[in-house]
Write an enzyme that holds these catalytic residues in place. Structure first.
Site, PDB file in Angstrom:
ATOM      1  N   ASP A  49       0.840  -1.190   0.000  1.00  0.00           N
ATOM      2  CA  ASP A  49       0.000   0.000   0.000  1.00  0.00           C
ATOM      3  C   ASP A  49       0.888   1.257   0.000  1.00  0.00           C
ATOM      4  OD1 ASP A  49      -2.948   0.978   0.763  1.00  0.00           O
ATOM      5  OD2 ASP A  49      -1.491   2.147   1.895  1.00  0.00           O
ATOM      6  N   GLU A 121      -1.084  -4.322  -4.853  1.00  0.00           N
ATOM      7  CA  GLU A 121      -0.187  -3.786  -3.820  1.00  0.00           C
ATOM      8  C   GLU A 121       0.727  -4.886  -3.285  1.00  0.00           C
ATOM      9  OE1 GLU A 121      -3.296  -0.327  -2.257  1.00  0.00           O
ATOM     10  OE2 GLU A 121      -3.288  -2.286  -1.290  1.00  0.00           O
TER      11      GLU A 121
HETATM   12 MN    MN Z   1      -5.279  -2.306  -0.169  1.00  0.00          MN
END
Ligand code: MN
Length: 238
Positions: A49, A121
């Site tokens: 992230d 991610e």
């Molecule tokens: Mn996420």
């Protein structure tokens, strides 16, 4: 699975020294539970992230050097959204490499943008770790794949899904004033309400209806832009 991983490695253009990392990045928690696999992608996603965030902001900062910080923030919010990350993930057909439990499959989870964004991610975190935390390498690889997509998305003005924010940017700059919203009326039964909202800035005024207060506000803001600030809107998005 082994062959699938090779296929994905080819799409990514990176051969893992530790393929287990890539496997982990593609393992949804439901699959791990169902098949007693001792790992899932949640921790990688947590790291990824921040990595994807960084990669996008870095690109934005360099490619759009004339954008003021407010506009950078608006564009960033769009680029890191599940919707946009899902689009990037689909470029690699990533959704079809994720290992999901049957129960989630039945719920249509494989089509969910949030799943795509999470796996995306996690994969970037896996590449980052596998490369020996080589930020420079990761940044170049990311640009090779997605620089054009990011530029296209920004230039198309697709990031302006939020008309209230956009209108505020315009009126702050032009009139040094923020628009205000007032609920004029709500009618209908609980499950089918209609809201009427008024948007005002200086002596300008628009009204719009919506099924929620928020929707009505967005529509009133959109109308305000279309009726009174079209020129500024086109300038901003071009
Ligand atoms: Mn996420």
């Amino acid at each position: 699975m082994k062959r699938d991983l090779k296929e994905l490695e080819e799409k990514v253009g990176y051969r893992f020294k530790n393929p287990r990392l890539l496997e982990e990045a593609l393992t949804h928690i439901s699959y791990a539970k169902e098949n007693r696999v001792p790992y899932n992608y949640e921790r990688l996603e947590f790291l990824g992230d921040s990595i994807v965030n960084y990669l996008l902001v870095d690109l934005l900062y360099e490619k759009f050097s004339k954008f003021p910080v407010g506009k950078l923030a608006t564009v960033k919010a769009y680029l890191i959204s599940e919707q946009f990350l899902s689009e990037l993930a689909k470029k690699w057909d990533l959704p079809n490499f994720v290992r999901l439990a049957q129960s989630e499959e039945l719920k249509g989870r494989r089509q969910s943008p949030s799943l795509h964004a999470d796996a995306f991610e996690a994969v970037w975190a896996a590449v980052y770790l596998d490369s020996g935390r080589n930020v420079d390498f990761v940044r170049k690889l990311f640009r090779k794949h997605f620089e054009k997509e990011v530029e296209r998305a920004v230039k198309s003005g697709a990031f302006y899904t939020d008309y209230k924010t956009l209108l505020q940017e315009i009126t702050q700059r032009l009139l040094k004033e923020k628009p205000t919203y007032k609920l004029l009326k709500q009618e209908g039964p609980d499950h089918d309400k209609t809201f009427l909202v008024e948007c005002t800035v200086k002596n300008l005024r628009t009204t719009a209806e919506g099924k929620t207060k928020k929707e009505a506000e967005q529509r009133a803001a959109k109308k305000m832009i279309e009726e009174h600030f079209r020129e500024q809107f086109e300038k901003i998005t071009s």
